[in-house]
Structures are given as C-alpha cells and as structure tokens.
Enzyme design. Structure first.
Site, PDB file in Angstrom:
ATOM      1  N   SER A 180     -10.239 -14.541 -81.284  1.00 26.72           N
ATOM      2  CA  SER A 180     -11.557 -14.099 -81.755  1.00 26.72           C
ATOM      3  C   SER A 180     -12.679 -14.716 -80.937  1.00 26.72           C
ATOM      4  CB  SER A 180     -11.757 -14.542 -83.201  1.00 26.72           C
ATOM      5  OG  SER A 180     -10.782 -14.009 -84.037  1.00 26.72           O
TER       6      SER A 180
ATOM      7  N   GLU B  30     -11.767  -4.722 -78.555  1.00 21.31           N
ATOM      8  CA  GLU B  30     -12.528  -5.309 -77.447  1.00 21.31           C
ATOM      9  C   GLU B  30     -11.520  -5.759 -76.392  1.00 21.31           C
ATOM     10  OE1 GLU B  30     -16.477  -7.359 -79.518  1.00 21.31           O
ATOM     11  OE2 GLU B  30     -14.638  -8.526 -79.460  1.00 21.31           O
TER      12      GLU B  30
ATOM     13  N   HIS C 255      -8.749  -7.637 -78.440  1.00 17.95           N
ATOM     14  CA  HIS C 255      -9.232  -8.106 -79.743  1.00 17.95           C
ATOM     15  C   HIS C 255      -9.266  -6.955 -80.738  1.00 17.95           C
ATOM     16  CE1 HIS C 255     -12.614 -10.219 -82.184  1.00 17.95           C
ATOM     17  NE2 HIS C 255     -11.431 -10.469 -82.687  1.00 17.95           N
TER      18      HIS C 255
ATOM     19  N   ASN D 169     -18.052 -10.772 -82.665  1.00 19.84           N
ATOM     20  CA  ASN D 169     -18.114 -12.078 -83.358  1.00 19.84           C
ATOM     21  C   ASN D 169     -19.363 -12.879 -82.999  1.00 19.84           C
ATOM     22  OD1 ASN D 169     -15.948 -11.705 -84.972  1.00 19.84           O
ATOM     23  ND2 ASN D 169     -14.482 -12.680 -83.582  1.00 19.84           N
TER      24      ASN D 169
END
Ligand code: CAA
Ligand code: NAD
Length: 288
Positions: A121, A154, A142, A193
C-alpha cells in the site's frame, strides 16, 4: 510475456481475494502461500464464501465456481509456491523488512523470467526491487479492498522497472477485468493512499478529540460526500494494523507530519482492536 501460472503470497484480506480474481476472472492456475495452515484455511473459506455470493446472484455458474476452486492450490512451502510461476503477487503484511526478506527468497526460487509484483500500500517499489537480483522485473500491483469488486489497479514503477514489466502487468490487469493506472514515480502511498490515508487518519483524530460519535462521523461522510462507507468503517475494513503500518512508512519516507498517525490508532493496535479481522475496531463486527 504470456502469464499462465500465478503465485500469491499471503492468504489474508487481500491475498485471498487476489488469488480468487486470478483464478475466477483471469483463469490462471494459482498457488497461494501463507505461513500457517490456519491462515490458508481462513483464506480458502473467504474465497468459498465470496464465490458463493457470485453464484447466488447468478454472476457465475456452479460449474464456473467448481472450476475456479480447482484452479487454486495452496501450500506452506515458498519454493513450491513460486518455482513454476510466471507471476508472483506478494500480499503479505505491510512490513518493509519482512517483504524484503521474503522477496529475496522468492528471487532465489522463481524462474528467471518471472515477474514479481507487490500489492504493498505504501512501501517503495525501488526498495523492494533492490532486495532481488531482478529489479527490472519488479513492480507494484496495488489492488483495492475487496479485490473481487474494486475495479482499480495501481501499477507502480520502481526506478529500475522495465517498460515490458509494466506492460505485462497492464495486460494481466485487463485480463482480470480491472482498470489499471500507471504511477510513474515511486512515491509513498502512490495515488489513492496519498489521499485516502490522511482522511482516514483525520477521522480517527476526530474520534480521539470527541468531536462526534463514530456513527455520526461515518454518516457525515456517507451522506455528505457520497462515500460508500464512512472512514471509520473503512478503517475497520482495511485493518487498523495495516493502516498504522502505512502511516509509519509514509512518515518515515517523507518526514511530513501530515501523515503522523493518531495516537488512538496506535492504542487500538496495542489492544488488538484491529477492525473486522479481530471482530472489533471502531465497531463490533462479531455479529455481522
Ligand atoms: N465477494 C463477492 N461479493 C461481495 C463481496 C465479496 N468479498 N463483498 C460484497 N459483495 C457483494 C455483496 O454480495 C452484494 O451483492 P449484491 O449487490 O448483488 O447483493 C454487493 O457486493 C454489495 O455488498 P454489501 O451489500 O454487503 O455492502 P455494500 O453495498 O456496502 O458494498 C463494498 C460493499 C463494495 C465494499 C462497498 O461498501 C464499498 O465500495 N466500500 C468502500 C471500499 C473501499 O473504499 N475500498 C478501498 C479501501 S483502500 C484500499 O484498498 C487500499 C489500501 O492500500 C488500504
Ligand atoms: P492481512 O494481515 O489480512 O494478511 C497478511 C497475510 O500475510 C497473513 O495471512 C499473514 O500470515 C501472511 N504472511 C505474513 N508473512 C508471510 C510470508 N512470509 N509468506 C506468506 N504469507 C505471509 O493483511 P492484508 O490486509 O491482506 O494486507 C496484505 C498486503 O496488502 C499489505 O501489503 C497491505 O498493505 C496491502 N493492502 C491492503 C489493503 C487492505 O485494505 N487491507 C488494501 C490494499 C493493499
């Protein structure tokens, strides 16, 4: 490069879902590895429950469900998991030294053509790649929670990631029915994130400051922002431990105090109030 066999490391919240999507949608042959049988058993149970939801609403047939399960194998042995893999997707705990040591081992046993993708992450893909002798074949992949439903992937480039690696992962993502975006620079938290974690953390500060009850904070965001779930429910969903690991990485990497975690998150981890996975976080999940 054609991908046929995928190894997924970690059978937790993300690993089980990634393995399922790879088998169910990508039709890949999948091997899941975790470190204890009980984690594999709980991951396989989550896969079965999720597949049954798709069957129940007619999204897949009973025979698709059986074939999906038959494509998923499990093992406790790292070498066995990766030795025939074309792609290794790492979804273990968000801990930089742990990820680096596991990927250095993967590098020893995986075929030289295999791509190693991390579902981290927040951790630097360049740093993870440097733990292997094939940094050009390492990238971030991701997924979002729950991987069975969330459309985004991602793809993160490390400093040495080859164009061909990014392109192969883009093709795999499309085969999984996902929408990939490429993160061109290896930056902590990538895109989502970087935005989401400060928001979730800020919601924990609001609770700690007694500004409003958790239910009202979540109600404010679901009704005021049209979020599908409020930030505190989402924290429980993601895992308070994982969120704290992410804020640690973001603070250590950037030194920016805006990523400093609320003390409440630290206390919750100390008290094993990790969210859905331990039955209690901001909410009680034992009866859900
Ligand atoms: N497998 C299969 N189906 C599932 C499922 C699963 N694991 N979870 C839910 N579903 C299905 C349900 O069966 C239901 O199907 P029907 O509509 O056909 O009945 C549907 O999905 C909706 O489920 P629910 O009614 O239980 O709950 P919901 O409407 O709240 O939807 C949700 C669930 C899709 C998770 C939604 O709440 C949501 O989008 N939440 C936000 C998720 C999010 O933000 N994820 C990103 C987290 S951040 C991250 O992942 C990155 C990181 O690094 C931390
Ligand atoms: P989790 O705690 O649910 O699962 C992690 C699993 O990894 C556990 O079952 C653990 O036993 C296993 N594990 C630990 N060391 C291992 C090893 N050496 N080999 C194989 N398995 C090992 O965590 P999670 O939420 O699934 O997170 C996994 C990764 O995915 C983390 O990098 C996290 O940041 C990332 N991620 C999490 C979310 C989320 O919402 N939770 C979303 C996207 C990405």
């Amino acid at each position: 490069m054609e991908i046929k066999r995928v190894a997924v490391l970690g059978a937790g919240l993300m690993g089980h879902g990634i393995a399922q999507v790879c088998a169910q949608v990508g039709k890949f042959d999948v091997t899941v590895r975790d470190i204890e049988q009980r984690f594999i058993d709980s991951g396989m149970k989550m896969i079965q429950d999720s597949i049954q939801r798709f069957v129940k609403k007619g999204a897949i047939s009973e025979s698709d469900a059986k074939e999906t399960l038959a494509r998923i194998h499990s093992t406790l042995d790292l070498k066995e998991a990766v030795q025939d893999a074309d792609l290794v997707i790492e979804a273990i705990t968000e801990n930089p030294p742990l990820k680096k040591s596991v990927l250095a081992e993967v590098d020893k046993y995986a075929p030289s053509h295999a791509i190693i993708a991390s579902n981290t992450s927040s951790i630097s893909i360049t740093e993870i790649g440097a733990a292997t002798k094939r940094p050009e074949k390492v990238c971030g992949m991701h997924f979002f929670n729950p991987p069975q439903l969330m459309k985004l992937i991602e793809i993160i480039r490390g400093l040495k990631t080859a164009d061909e690696t990014v392109e192969t992962i883009r093709q795999v993502s499309l085969k999984l029915g996902k929408e990939p975006v490429v993160v061109k620079k290896d930056t902590p938290g990538f895109i989502v994130n970087r935005i989401l974690i400060p928001a979730l953390n800020e919601a924990a500060f609001l609770v700690a400051e007694g500004v409003a009850d958790p239910e009202d904070i979540d109600k404010a965001c679901t009704l005021g922002l049209n979020w599908p779930m409020g930030p505190l429910k989402l924290l429980d969903y993601v895992g308070i431990d994982t969120t704290l690991f992410i804020t640690d990485v973001m603070v250590n990497e950037t030194g920016d105090p805006k990523f400093r975690p609320s003390n409440l998150l630290k206390q919750m981890v100390r008290a094993n109030l990790l969210g859905r996975k331990t039955g209690r976080g901001f909410y009680d999940w034992t009866e859900k």
